[in-house]
Design a protein around this motif. Structure first.
Motif, mmCIF file in Angstrom:
data_model
loop_
_atom_site.group_PDB
_atom_site.id
_atom_site.type_symbol
_atom_site.label_atom_id
_atom_site.label_comp_id
_atom_site.label_asym_id
_atom_site.label_seq_id
_atom_site.Cartn_x
_atom_site.Cartn_y
_atom_site.Cartn_z
ATOM 1 N N ASN A 153 2.688 1.709 -2.535
ATOM 2 C CA ASN A 153 2.506 2.321 -3.797
ATOM 3 C C ASN A 153 3.965 2.087 -4.476
ATOM 4 O OD1 ASN A 153 0.021 4.083 -2.745
ATOM 5 N ND2 ASN A 153 -0.285 2.673 -4.677
ATOM 6 N N ARG A 171 0.668 -1.137 -0.116
ATOM 7 C CA ARG A 171 -0.024 0.101 0.095
ATOM 8 C C ARG A 171 0.840 1.391 -0.132
ATOM 9 N NH1 ARG A 171 -3.677 -2.896 3.940
ATOM 10 N NH2 ARG A 171 -5.411 -3.964 2.574
ATOM 11 N N ARG A 212 -2.952 1.723 -7.971
ATOM 12 C CA ARG A 212 -3.910 2.526 -7.740
ATOM 13 C C ARG A 212 -3.586 3.047 -6.111
ATOM 14 N NH1 ARG A 212 -7.526 3.681 -11.475
ATOM 15 N NH2 ARG A 212 -7.942 1.859 -13.016
ATOM 16 N N GLU A 213 -3.528 4.533 -6.011
ATOM 17 C CA GLU A 213 -3.276 4.962 -4.632
ATOM 18 C C GLU A 213 -4.670 5.155 -3.906
ATOM 19 O OE1 GLU A 213 -1.355 8.661 -4.755
ATOM 20 O OE2 GLU A 213 0.364 7.996 -5.832
ATOM 21 N N ASP A 214 -5.831 5.120 -4.408
ATOM 22 C CA ASP A 214 -7.107 5.208 -3.747
ATOM 23 C C ASP A 214 -7.566 4.039 -3.388
ATOM 24 O OD1 ASP A 214 -7.425 4.650 -6.142
ATOM 25 O OD2 ASP A 214 -9.373 5.576 -6.531
ATOM 26 N N ARG A 215 -7.269 2.674 -3.779
ATOM 27 C CA ARG A 215 -7.690 1.303 -3.338
ATOM 28 C C ARG A 215 -6.616 0.256 -3.824
ATOM 29 N NH1 ARG A 215 -10.551 2.526 -8.424
ATOM 30 N NH2 ARG A 215 -10.284 0.752 -9.755
ATOM 31 N N ASP A 216 -6.778 -0.829 -3.051
ATOM 32 C CA ASP A 216 -6.178 -1.947 -3.355
ATOM 33 C C ASP A 216 -6.357 -2.601 -4.751
ATOM 34 O OD1 ASP A 216 -5.304 -1.623 -0.795
ATOM 35 O OD2 ASP A 216 -6.416 -3.526 0.035
ATOM 36 N N SER A 217 -5.243 -2.429 -5.519
ATOM 37 C CA SER A 217 -5.194 -3.028 -6.902
ATOM 38 C C SER A 217 -3.918 -3.462 -7.253
ATOM 39 C CB SER A 217 -5.674 -1.844 -7.803
ATOM 40 O OG SER A 217 -5.745 -2.185 -9.213
ATOM 41 N N ASN A 237 1.134 -1.926 -6.179
ATOM 42 C CA ASN A 237 -0.350 -1.770 -6.273
ATOM 43 C C ASN A 237 -0.628 -0.465 -7.195
ATOM 44 O OD1 ASN A 237 -3.042 -1.565 -5.252
ATOM 45 N ND2 ASN A 237 -2.671 0.187 -3.907
#
Length: 466
Positions: free
Chosen positions: A298, A296, A321-326, A319
């Motif tokens: 990133n 997380r 994306r910074e706004d959610r886990d991807s 990861n």
């Protein structure tokens, strides 16, 4: 971005020195600059036409002969400055040759690579204007020099070093086209000349700095006011102030130029390197399990698994994306550029080999310079990668680590990199202690590669060989 300064400055500074010292006696500076501008303009159109027909190499090769001749003509115009029209023609031809050199040098580094004007392009353009401004200042400074011996030494230095570089380029082209043989002494001369030519500009700047200090001798000494309204006294004071300003400006520009050049050669031009991967082993079930919380941040997290044949297989997880886990897991290699790897910088994934910037949401997809996808599972908390999927990417990598391996025929232990014989079968390299074992394996590989016997996916701890 300092690259644009270096390219322009390394071409324009020698031109500035040569033209200023070969036309010191002429007062019409506007005509001189017009000749230089037209030389650059005509060179641009000539290079554009040559590039349209893929003939830039031939154009530069032919122009280099004219350039060498013009370099030695500098000595003629240094001592013989009677006809202004000849000096202007000479300035035009010299500028034309230098501009073509610059166009050829910078053709793979366009400033405006997109239809939209971005801040990076403006900064790069600013570096070119900075280099231009410094060259113009040095041009005027050298025209004011009264130390003819030091100025002549500078001209000799510039002509000699630039001629050496151009002759090396000509010889390199002749050897590539097989017009002349590749003798060892010629190869040595070309290699050394082209390598050290990148640092010619440092010598020019150091000598210009010396001239700046010598210019202080032009000051009027022992100034004394003889009367209340002494015009000569005021003129001498103004003249000394003028010398100090020129000295300060030139010295500042030399130091600034040396700083930008040093930054480029010591830092900016160094090739990108990947960080050392973390070597890992799977669990008893043949799985690599990672906790999502560690990604997380990133950042790019690089790992390496060393197969039982010694092949170093790199992959990384990040990861997207910074706004959610991807999360996404990919091999640290691509089908186009090989296994030089990737780095993450300023929100982009950058290919070390070709410098392509990759949009993060596209990572994990096939095509282009994207890293090769790696099968993984994500349950919301854990990222799970199977050993068999990691080993499937073995052929994407070339690095082999020295480890202890087993001869599949005799079961003898040996060091992989010191084994006298090896054989690749179904993408796996097998090592053999003797030629007899090697030949026997080649005759019937299936006999020795049965998955149950070899326990291909069984996890076994290995110690690095010492």
């Amino acid at each position: 971005m300092s690259l644009y300064f270096v390219h322009f400055f390394s071409c324009a500074l020698p031109l500035s020195v040569m033209i200023s010292l070969t036309s010191k006696k002429f007062k019409h500076i506007f005509k001189q600059f017009l000749a230089i501008f037209l030389g650059f303009l005509f060179a641009y159109f000539a290079f554009f036409i040559a590039a349209s027909f893929l003939q830039t190499q031939n154009l530069i090769f032919n122009i280099n002969f004219i350039f060498v001749f013009c370099l030695f003509l500098c000595f003629v115009f240094y001592f013989w400055q009677k006809f202004e029209i000849l000096s202007l023609i000479f300035s035009f031809i010299l500028s034309f040759c230098v501009a073509l050199q610059y166009d050829f040098l910078s053709q793979d580094f366009p400033i405006f690579s997109a239809s939209l004007l971005d801040s990076q392009a403006l900064i790069s353009l600013g570096f070119i204007f900075l280099a231009l401004g410094i060259c113009i200042l040095i041009f005027f400074f050298l025209r004011l020099q009264k130390n003819s011996l030091a100025s002549f030494i500078l001209l000799v230095l510039v002509v000699f070093l630039e001629s050496d570089k151009i002759l090396a380029q000509i010889l390199l082209t002749l050897m590539r086209e097989n017009f002349i043989s590749t003798y060892d002494f010629l190869l040595s001369f070309v290699a050394k000349s082209l390598y050290f030519s990148a640092y010619n500009v440092y010598l020019y700047l150091v000598f210009i700095a010396i001239l700046a200090f010598l210019s202080l001798k032009m000051r009027v000494k022992n100034i004394q006011k003889k009367e209340f309204l002494d015009i000569d006294f005021r003129k001498n004071i103004a003249y000394n102030a003028f010398i100090y300003r020129y000295f300060s400006a030139v010295l500042f520009c030399v130091l600034l130029s040396l700083s930008v050049l040093s930054y480029f050669h010591l830092i900016s031009s160094k090739p990108l390197k990947i960080d050392e991967p973390t070597e890992i082993m799977p669990n008893d079930e043949g799985l690599f399990v990672f906790d999502m919380s560690q990604f997380r941040d990133n950042k790019l997290h690089r790992y390496a698994y060393v197969s039982k044949q010694g092949k170093v297989i790199r992959f990384f997880i990040l990861n997207k994306r910074e706004d959610r886990d991807s999360p996404v897991a990919v091999f640290d290699a691509c089908m186009i550029c090989g296994d030089m790897g990737y780095i993450k910088k300023d929100g982009e994934l950058i290919c070390i080999s070709c410098n392509v910037r990759i949009f993060l949401p596209s990572v994990g997809k096939l095509g282009g310079c994207n890293p090769i996808p790696l099968e993984f599972k994500f349950d919301g908390q854990k990222i799970i990668i199977a050993l068999k999927d990691v080993e499937a990417g073995s052929n994407y990598f070339n690095q082999i680590k020295e480890i202890e391996v087993t001869d599949p025929v005799s079961k003898e232990k040996l060091i992989n990199l010191k084994a006298p014989f090896s054989y690749s079968y179904k993408g796996i390299i097998y090592y053999f202690a003797t030629e007899k074992n090697y030949e026997e394996f080649k005759t019937d590989p299936e006999k020795y590669t049965d998955e149950d016997k070899q326990a291909h996916f069984m996890i076994q701890r290995r110690n690095d060989a010492h």
